[in-house]
Each structure stands twice: as C-alpha cells, then as structure tokens.
Design an enzyme around this catalytic site. Sequence first.
Site, mmCIF file in Angstrom:
data_model
loop_
_atom_site.group_PDB
_atom_site.id
_atom_site.type_symbol
_atom_site.label_atom_id
_atom_site.label_comp_id
_atom_site.label_asym_id
_atom_site.label_seq_id
_atom_site.Cartn_x
_atom_site.Cartn_y
_atom_site.Cartn_z
ATOM 1 C CB SER A 161 45.932 40.424 35.689
ATOM 2 O OG SER A 161 46.513 39.815 36.805
ATOM 3 C CG HIS A 189 44.023 36.466 40.945
ATOM 4 N ND1 HIS A 189 44.589 36.477 39.696
ATOM 5 C CD2 HIS A 189 43.683 37.758 41.201
ATOM 6 C CE1 HIS A 189 44.595 37.712 39.217
ATOM 7 N NE2 HIS A 189 44.049 38.505 40.110
ATOM 8 N NE ARG A 224 45.304 48.045 36.993
ATOM 9 C CZ ARG A 224 45.129 46.765 37.337
ATOM 10 N NH1 ARG A 224 44.174 46.402 38.166
ATOM 11 N NH2 ARG A 224 45.896 45.830 36.815
ATOM 12 C CE1 TYR A 244 50.151 52.926 37.695
ATOM 13 C CE2 TYR A 244 49.620 50.603 37.802
ATOM 14 C CZ TYR A 244 49.332 51.873 37.346
ATOM 15 O OH TYR A 244 48.225 52.087 36.562
ATOM 16 C CB CYS A 276 40.688 37.852 32.050
ATOM 17 S SG CYS A 276 42.190 37.455 31.175
ATOM 18 C CE1 TYR A 314 32.438 43.773 28.799
ATOM 19 C CE2 TYR A 314 31.572 43.527 26.571
ATOM 20 C CZ TYR A 314 32.607 43.868 27.437
ATOM 21 O OH TYR A 314 33.804 44.287 26.933
ATOM 22 N N GLY A 315 26.624 41.344 30.276
ATOM 23 C CA GLY A 315 25.369 40.910 30.918
ATOM 24 C C GLY A 315 24.829 39.605 30.347
ATOM 25 C CD GLU A 316 22.905 39.143 26.069
ATOM 26 O OE1 GLU A 316 22.262 38.382 26.820
ATOM 27 O OE2 GLU A 316 22.367 39.878 25.209
ATOM 28 C CE LYS A 371 46.647 41.463 42.025
ATOM 29 N NZ LYS A 371 45.456 40.631 41.762
ATOM 30 C CG ASN A 383 47.927 47.935 34.367
ATOM 31 O OD1 ASN A 383 46.863 47.342 34.592
ATOM 32 N ND2 ASN A 383 48.923 47.954 35.250
ATOM 33 N NE ARG A 437 49.874 42.196 38.975
ATOM 34 C CZ ARG A 437 50.167 41.214 38.149
ATOM 35 N NH1 ARG A 437 51.316 40.562 38.275
ATOM 36 N NH2 ARG A 437 49.339 40.833 37.211
ATOM 37 C CG ASP A 482 42.193 41.256 42.291
ATOM 38 O OD1 ASP A 482 42.228 40.678 41.190
ATOM 39 O OD2 ASP A 482 43.209 41.662 42.881
ATOM 40 C CE LYS A 519 40.325 38.458 39.423
ATOM 41 N NZ LYS A 519 41.407 38.634 38.417
HETATM 42 C C1 OXD Z 1 46.098 42.282 38.806
HETATM 43 C C2 OXD Z 1 45.321 43.245 39.600
HETATM 44 O O1 OXD Z 1 47.071 42.672 38.149
HETATM 45 O O2 OXD Z 1 44.302 42.855 40.162
HETATM 46 O O3 OXD Z 1 45.736 41.095 38.818
HETATM 47 O O4 OXD Z 1 45.730 44.413 39.698
HETATM 48 MN MN MN Z 2 44.093 40.704 40.070
#
Ligand code: OXD
Ligand code: MN
Length: 601
Positions: free
Chosen positions: A267, A245, A384, A216, A269, A509-511, A225, A382, A74, A292, A271
Amino acid sequence: MLGQCITKNESLIAWVKEMTNLCQPTNVHWCDGSDEEYQSFCDLMVKSGTFTKLNENKRPNSYLARSHPSDVARVEDRTFICSKTKEEAGPNNNWADPDKMKAEMLPLYKGCMRGRTLYVIPFCMGPLGSPIAKIGIEITDSLYVVANMRIMTRMGKSVIEALGEKGTFIQCLHSVGAPLEPGQQDVPWPCEPDPAKKYIVHFPDDPAVWSYGSGYGGNALLGKKCIALRIASNVARKEGWMAEHMLILALTNPAGKTYYITAAFPSACGKTNLAMMMPTLPGWKVRCLGDDIAWIRRGDDGRLYAMNPENGFFGVAPGTSMQSNPNAMHSMEKNTIFTNVVLTPDGDVWWEDMGVPAPEKGIDWHGNEWTPSSGTKGAHPNARFTAPASQCPVIDKDWENPAGVPISAILFGGRRPSTIPLVNQSFSWEHGVFMGSAAGSETTAAALGASGQLRRDPFAMLPFCGYNMGDYFGYWLTFAKENRNALPKIFFVNWFRKTADGRWLWPGYGENSRVLKWICERVEGTGKAQETPIGYLPTPDAIDLSDCKVSAEDMAELLKVDKEGWIKEIESIGQNYARYGAHLPAALTAQLDELKARLNK
Ligand code: OXD
Ligand code: MN
C-alpha cells in the site's frame, strides 16, 4: 419498514429483514445506483455536514469529507479472519472462532442503526455479466460509504437484475456503530472512536463480512479489500484462480506491440502512479486497466489473464501531482470525493506535494484553520481521492473486458532504500514465487502504526491474504505444474534506492518506462542480462538511458549485487519464513538455500 424493495430475490429479502430487525434503523433504503439517487445522497451529506461541496467551476460535482481523527486508515490489528481453525487463517491473520466472534459482535449490532437509515447496496466486483464477477450486498448506515461504493463498484439496479430471483450474493454487514438517540444531534463523521471496539471481520466459509465501528476506506467499502482480496483469495483458491493486490497496465512499444503487466507493491508504494504512468521514452505508451486489485485466471491457451474487479480509484492524495501522476490528477477533475485533504479559500482542494503552492490559508483535515506555517500537515498522509476509473485519460479499451488481458510480466516491489537492485528477473517461476514471498517494504500511512520500518509483505498481500500465507505460497507454486512456458516472466523492481546520505538514486515516475522497456525485451528474449547469484540483472548498457540524467556510477550502484546486504536479507527472509512453520513449501526453503549457496560461491 423494508423501504422500497427492488428485488424478488427471497434470500436477499429475508436477510435484509433479519438485519433490519437486528440493527433497528428508522428507515430502509434500497440503492438503485441512479445519478438522481447519488445526487440526492450528496445533497443530504452537504446538509448534514459530512460533505462540503467543492467549487462547481473548479471541480464539478465533487465533495470533501473529513473523517474523525480516530478513523483515518485500515485497522489491521482489528481485522480478523474467522476460518474454522486458527491454522487455516495462518500467522499472517488475526483469528477468532467464527461462532464466538458472531456471538461477540451480535450485541454490538443490536440497535446499532437506531435513528439512522439502513442502506442496501447491491454491488458487483468485476464487469456485470462476467463469469468470474462476484455479487455482494452491503448493508450500511453510512451514506459516505454508499457514495464511495457507487464510484468504486458497479452498483444498483443492474446488479439486482443480474442477481435475479435465485442468485446468490456475499453478505456484507457494515455499521459505523453510532446509534442516534431521540433528539441527539448527528456528527459529520459518526464512528466508534475506541480503536478496540472496531471490527473488520471475515467469515470465509459463509462467505460473509461483518464490519463495525469504522467508516474509512478498506474498513468500510467492503467490496475492496474485504471481498475482492480477503474473501476472494479464499474463493479463488477453491475455484482455481488468483485474487491479487496488483495494478494492471498495458505497455505499447513504438512498433505497436502491447504487453500487459501486473505489479504487486505494498500500500502507498506507487501502484497508482505506475498504473497510469507517462513514459519518458519516446514512442512508448502506457494504458491503465487497474491500480490496486487484479483477479487472475488461466486461459484455455495456458496464459494468465488479469481483470480489475473495481470500478474506480481510491488513491492516496498526498504526493500526487502533475509531475508524479498527471493522469490521476485528470481522473479527479470532476465527480470525485476527497477525504481528509485541505479545503482552499476558493473551494478547491490541496495536499502536501501536490506540486502547486499551498494556499495562504485553508481548512485542514481536522476542520481547523491552517496556514503553511502552522507546522502541521494540512492533509492527512493517508488522505484519499475516490474517482471513477472511466475518467482516467489513459484508461485501456479492454479495462472492462470480462475475459481480462493476457499477462506477459509480473512485477513485485516495495520501498527498499538499500540492497535490492533497480530490477531483477527471476530464474524460474519458483524463483519468482520466492521473490514475491520475500517482498518487503518500509511501512507507510495506509495502515495505522509507525511508518518507515521494514516490514516483510509477501506478494504485498500480508494484510489481504484471507488464509494461511504458507498455503498461499504453495498455491502460487502449483501454477507451474502445467504449461510452464505460457506463464508470465517474474521481476522484482525497486524505484526507492537511496545513497547513504539520503539521495534518491533513481528518478522514478515516467523514467520507470526505461525499466519496463528492458522487461519487455526480456519477455521477447532480446534484453541483455547477466546471470548473478540473485537473478538476471541488466548488463550495464541494457537499460535505455538516452536523454536520462542518471550517472553511470549511480546505475552501477542500482544494479550491483550487494553481497553483505544480501546475507542480512537472507537471514531476515529466513526469520520471516519461520513464521509459517510446516505450511512453508519446501520449494521455497530450497530457493533460500540455493540463493545462499550461490552468494557464497
Ligand atoms: C491500500 C489501499 O491500503 O489500496 O492498500 O487502500
Ligand atoms: Mn491497496
């Protein structure tokens, strides 16, 4: 000239005509969203070199695309909110006068689709037929965008039917900005390579989106977004709901009780990882509703209900593995588009931290031969995957429920190596809004710019809030005016704490299910907590650590109130608040002052 028109909606026909005259494409194609159409588009892109078909036996109906090196994320500095005044857009957005911006952009669009086909994409954010779903029409000259939009949104004829003859839609105009002159050979990823000539522009008062120069992700898949966050945040404020978000997950405890949780992290992190996590705690189950974006509205019972407006995942590939996110790995086993990852010799994909050995040699995201000893990353950080949400093995049965699901807890978080504890519950809705407003994270590769620096990212919405963030804080505060007790509890989590020598303190993660368990217990009023100056922290024995290797010392570090760190934090939050001037609600200044006073007591 208008192609095989599939609508009787006059305003849509008129707009497509007008855009056709402006952009001067060779052909116009109205997308019906059918499987046959998708297949023919993929075949066309394989022929043109935009797509490489992956090995059908390994990854059925899946493709790899490589973007131009200038077009990988972005472009926040080229993203504009063109509200009437700069003040409405706020210091969190680039602003330009809407008329001036249109005058600047119109010449760019003039003839911009020469030699190309103009595709009309009817799409719906939210399940079709839902009262809060929003219909958009994206006009684009990128087949890559069409194919991704087909996965990420409900797209095609069914949307045209829902629109009917009189329905209204949000205009989304997109061009890669690379007209073809007669005889000119096309390239696999056409775009405008000069960053200063890319534009991602929102007109909230129309509402409309004009995007130019990039193909992109969030720059070009305009439902995501641009519509579902920046435009929707404006619409939501007018209509009394919220566009956030946030991921949405359902967590079921061993007794069979389900809690719906939303979480806002910046972004890249985690999610997507949390949204479909595999709990390590026996008997607990996570189901995913979205990774997201959440559209949240108040139900008749006063509770907040969350709905995912998207239809797919546009997830970051590097770091995704069978260890970090097996459900994401299964979601992308077929019918998936990969962008900027490594192509392996057997026609499959690979990326850094995929949890399997790198191929001895492959083709990197630039399209060059690559080996693990090349000294460069094979996949772009980045890179995807675009995969249908319905392919997620733990997709929740209610993920398309137009009413949404009632939220018990809202989480905020970010990558914070120091100071911020593992989990912290707010004292009140207002204190929770304060926590959201103070969120920050180390920057990542999801946006262009340096990675690894602390950036305040209130509510993880800094790049996505389509109006003045100070007013956005105020809007969040208004939700407590009524039915305060029906509101979700608010928590701040931080999976990313490190020791001074760089060791992770928490396995993640799972913890993370251990933290979610405590959160559910707090929702029930049973979880043990201590009141501290910064919020309710778990008592040392409150988080279930059975069969978990985290030491008592590390746990103490994860849950301590680092007074010195917080004093610095307060200063930094205050500096960030100053940006919003008179738009900053007094209630938040009061929260900051109260926090300071509690710490200094
Ligand atoms: C972001 C995405 O950049 O979800 O937040 O792609
Ligand atoms: Mn996002």
